[in-house]
Design a protein around this motif. Structure first.
Motif, PDB file in Angstrom:
ATOM      1  N   ALA A 138       1.010  -1.214  -0.122  1.00  0.00           N
ATOM      2  CA  ALA A 138       0.201  -0.039   0.020  1.00  0.00           C
ATOM      3  C   ALA A 138       0.960   1.101   0.203  1.00  0.00           C
ATOM      4  O   ALA A 138       1.677   1.356   0.964  1.00  0.00           O
ATOM      5  CB  ALA A 138      -0.950  -0.047   1.279  1.00  0.00           C
ATOM      6  N   MET A 139       0.766   1.932  -0.905  1.00  0.00           N
ATOM      7  CA  MET A 139       1.575   3.305  -1.129  1.00  0.00           C
ATOM      8  C   MET A 139       0.761   4.589  -0.490  1.00  0.00           C
ATOM      9  O   MET A 139       1.261   5.393   0.276  1.00  0.00           O
ATOM     10  CB  MET A 139       1.414   3.547  -2.615  1.00  0.00           C
ATOM     11  N   SER A 140      -0.633   4.376  -0.369  1.00  0.00           N
ATOM     12  CA  SER A 140      -1.456   5.249   0.265  1.00  0.00           C
ATOM     13  C   SER A 140      -2.739   4.965   0.597  1.00  0.00           C
ATOM     14  O   SER A 140      -3.075   3.971   0.013  1.00  0.00           O
ATOM     15  CB  SER A 140      -1.468   6.682  -0.425  1.00  0.00           C
ATOM     16  N   ILE A 141      -3.646   5.655   1.304  1.00  0.00           N
ATOM     17  CA  ILE A 141      -5.050   5.099   1.547  1.00  0.00           C
ATOM     18  C   ILE A 141      -5.847   6.233   1.352  1.00  0.00           C
ATOM     19  O   ILE A 141      -5.535   7.455   1.906  1.00  0.00           O
ATOM     20  CB  ILE A 141      -5.319   4.713   3.002  1.00  0.00           C
ATOM     21  N   VAL A 142      -6.658   6.313   0.469  1.00  0.00           N
ATOM     22  CA  VAL A 142      -7.752   7.582  -0.122  1.00  0.00           C
ATOM     23  C   VAL A 142      -8.952   7.017  -0.011  1.00  0.00           C
ATOM     24  O   VAL A 142      -9.567   6.016  -0.245  1.00  0.00           O
ATOM     25  CB  VAL A 142      -7.227   8.151  -1.212  1.00  0.00           C
ATOM     26  N   GLU A 143      -9.968   7.990   0.212  1.00  0.00           N
ATOM     27  CA  GLU A 143     -11.318   7.875  -0.048  1.00  0.00           C
ATOM     28  C   GLU A 143     -11.847   7.758  -1.553  1.00  0.00           C
ATOM     29  O   GLU A 143     -11.324   8.689  -2.275  1.00  0.00           O
ATOM     30  CB  GLU A 143     -12.233   8.923   0.703  1.00  0.00           C
ATOM     31  N   VAL A 144     -12.379   6.780  -1.891  1.00  0.00           N
ATOM     32  CA  VAL A 144     -12.791   6.710  -3.318  1.00  0.00           C
ATOM     33  C   VAL A 144     -13.978   6.063  -3.279  1.00  0.00           C
ATOM     34  O   VAL A 144     -14.417   5.196  -3.245  1.00  0.00           O
ATOM     35  CB  VAL A 144     -11.890   5.749  -3.994  1.00  0.00           C
ATOM     36  N   PRO A 145     -15.135   7.024  -4.073  1.00  0.00           N
ATOM     37  CA  PRO A 145     -16.289   6.634  -3.944  1.00  0.00           C
ATOM     38  C   PRO A 145     -16.682   5.647  -5.030  1.00  0.00           C
ATOM     39  O   PRO A 145     -15.954   5.407  -6.004  1.00  0.00           O
ATOM     40  CB  PRO A 145     -17.286   7.913  -4.708  1.00  0.00           C
ATOM     41  N   GLY A 146     -17.252   4.451  -4.472  1.00  0.00           N
ATOM     42  CA  GLY A 146     -17.934   3.404  -5.119  1.00  0.00           C
ATOM     43  C   GLY A 146     -16.807   2.071  -5.108  1.00  0.00           C
ATOM     44  O   GLY A 146     -17.193   1.143  -5.806  1.00  0.00           O
ATOM     45  N   VAL A 147     -15.625   2.497  -4.385  1.00  0.00           N
ATOM     46  CA  VAL A 147     -14.762   1.272  -4.255  1.00  0.00           C
ATOM     47  C   VAL A 147     -14.855   0.823  -2.839  1.00  0.00           C
ATOM     48  O   VAL A 147     -14.818   1.819  -2.080  1.00  0.00           O
ATOM     49  CB  VAL A 147     -13.152   1.858  -4.562  1.00  0.00           C
ATOM     50  N   PRO A 148     -15.068  -0.496  -2.483  1.00  0.00           N
ATOM     51  CA  PRO A 148     -15.345  -0.784  -1.108  1.00  0.00           C
ATOM     52  C   PRO A 148     -13.950  -0.527  -0.142  1.00  0.00           C
ATOM     53  O   PRO A 148     -12.792  -0.586  -0.667  1.00  0.00           O
ATOM     54  CB  PRO A 148     -15.731  -2.266  -0.833  1.00  0.00           C
ATOM     55  N   PRO A 149     -14.277  -0.107   1.193  1.00  0.00           N
ATOM     56  CA  PRO A 149     -12.953  -0.056   1.893  1.00  0.00           C
ATOM     57  C   PRO A 149     -11.911  -1.579   2.159  1.00  0.00           C
ATOM     58  O   PRO A 149     -12.632  -2.473   1.981  1.00  0.00           O
ATOM     59  CB  PRO A 149     -13.563   0.208   3.201  1.00  0.00           C
ATOM     60  N   GLY A 150     -10.731  -1.024   2.032  1.00  0.00           N
ATOM     61  CA  GLY A 150      -9.930  -2.467   1.798  1.00  0.00           C
ATOM     62  C   GLY A 150      -9.382  -2.974   0.565  1.00  0.00           C
ATOM     63  O   GLY A 150      -8.778  -3.779   0.423  1.00  0.00           O
ATOM     64  N   ALA A 151     -10.046  -2.311  -0.410  1.00  0.00           N
ATOM     65  CA  ALA A 151     -10.178  -2.643  -1.944  1.00  0.00           C
ATOM     66  C   ALA A 151      -8.770  -1.855  -2.406  1.00  0.00           C
ATOM     67  O   ALA A 151      -8.724  -0.875  -2.088  1.00  0.00           O
ATOM     68  CB  ALA A 151     -11.390  -2.577  -2.628  1.00  0.00           C
ATOM     69  N   VAL A 152      -8.521  -2.308  -3.480  1.00  0.00           N
ATOM     70  CA  VAL A 152      -7.483  -1.687  -4.413  1.00  0.00           C
ATOM     71  C   VAL A 152      -8.222  -0.591  -5.074  1.00  0.00           C
ATOM     72  O   VAL A 152      -9.256  -1.013  -5.792  1.00  0.00           O
ATOM     73  CB  VAL A 152      -6.566  -2.733  -5.199  1.00  0.00           C
ATOM     74  N   ALA A 153      -7.736   0.610  -4.998  1.00  0.00           N
ATOM     75  CA  ALA A 153      -8.445   1.727  -5.726  1.00  0.00           C
ATOM     76  C   ALA A 153      -7.408   2.101  -7.006  1.00  0.00           C
ATOM     77  O   ALA A 153      -7.937   2.658  -7.976  1.00  0.00           O
ATOM     78  CB  ALA A 153      -8.575   3.065  -5.021  1.00  0.00           C
ATOM     79  N   GLN A 154      -6.201   1.934  -7.131  1.00  0.00           N
ATOM     80  CA  GLN A 154      -5.526   2.384  -7.992  1.00  0.00           C
ATOM     81  C   GLN A 154      -4.170   1.283  -8.046  1.00  0.00           C
ATOM     82  O   GLN A 154      -3.663   1.264  -6.991  1.00  0.00           O
ATOM     83  CB  GLN A 154      -5.126   3.744  -8.008  1.00  0.00           C
TER      84      GLN A 154
END
Length: 177
Positions: free
Chosen positions: A137-153
């Motif tokens: 994990a390089m960072s943790i961000v709020e991403v609408p539509g992506v469940p918490p703990g999931a890969v966003a990018q």
């Protein structure tokens, strides 16, 4: 007591002090019993040594197999940045660039050669569950539509060599809203 001529009496032996010694048959039976016990002990020892040798043989075979499977680990690890450079070149090249097809062909051939030698790509998709064994994990961000703990990018692909992690995938992880 009179002895019948056909009856045999067990001889009794005396030591120097005149004390009776065990009959010869009893001494032989005791010796046979001691030797039988020693023989059983030696058989058990041989079985243990045989099992130990078999375990050593199996361990050595596993070590040889692992050495064979991971002998090219350093070479393949050195090729990982080449993948990154080729993919970055493709990402920045336009569709009309005359070198693009050559870079694509080079990347395909390199991928084919490394896959034959056990290298596989770790490329999680956005929405995949974060796996700390394969992802960094390089960072943790709020991403609408992506469940918490999931890969966003995904910043950078990871690689496995025969199911062993060679380089983790570098990802951004979604946190709860």
């Amino acid at each position: 007591m009179t002895q019948h001529p056909h009856e045999q009496q067990t001889p009794e032996f005396h030591d120097v002090d005149g004390e009776a010694q065990a009959p010869v048959e009893q001494q032989l039976a005791d010796q046979v019993e001691r030797l039988s016990a020693e023989l059983e002990q030696l058989r058990a020892q041989v079985l243990l040594e045989r099992a130990d040798l078999e375990n050593q043989r199996k361990r050595l075979a596993r070590e040889v197999e692992n050495a064979r499977r991971f002998a090219n680990e350093r070479l393949l690890a050195a090729l990982v940045p080449v993948f990154d450079a080729l993919e970055a070149g493709l990402a920045s090249a336009s569709d009309t660039d005359p070198l693009r097809s050559g870079v694509e062909l080079t990347l395909r051939e390199l991928t084919k050669a490394t896959e034959t030698n056990g290298l596989s790509t770790l490329a999680p998709a956005p929405g995949d569950v974060f796996n700390p064994e394969h992802h960094q994990a390089m960072s943790i961000v709020e991403v609408p539509g992506v469940p918490p703990g999931a890969v966003a990018q995904v910043f950078q692909k990871g690689y496995l060599l025969n199911e062993r992690l060679l380089r983790p995938a570098m990802v951004v992880v979604a946190k709860a809203d």
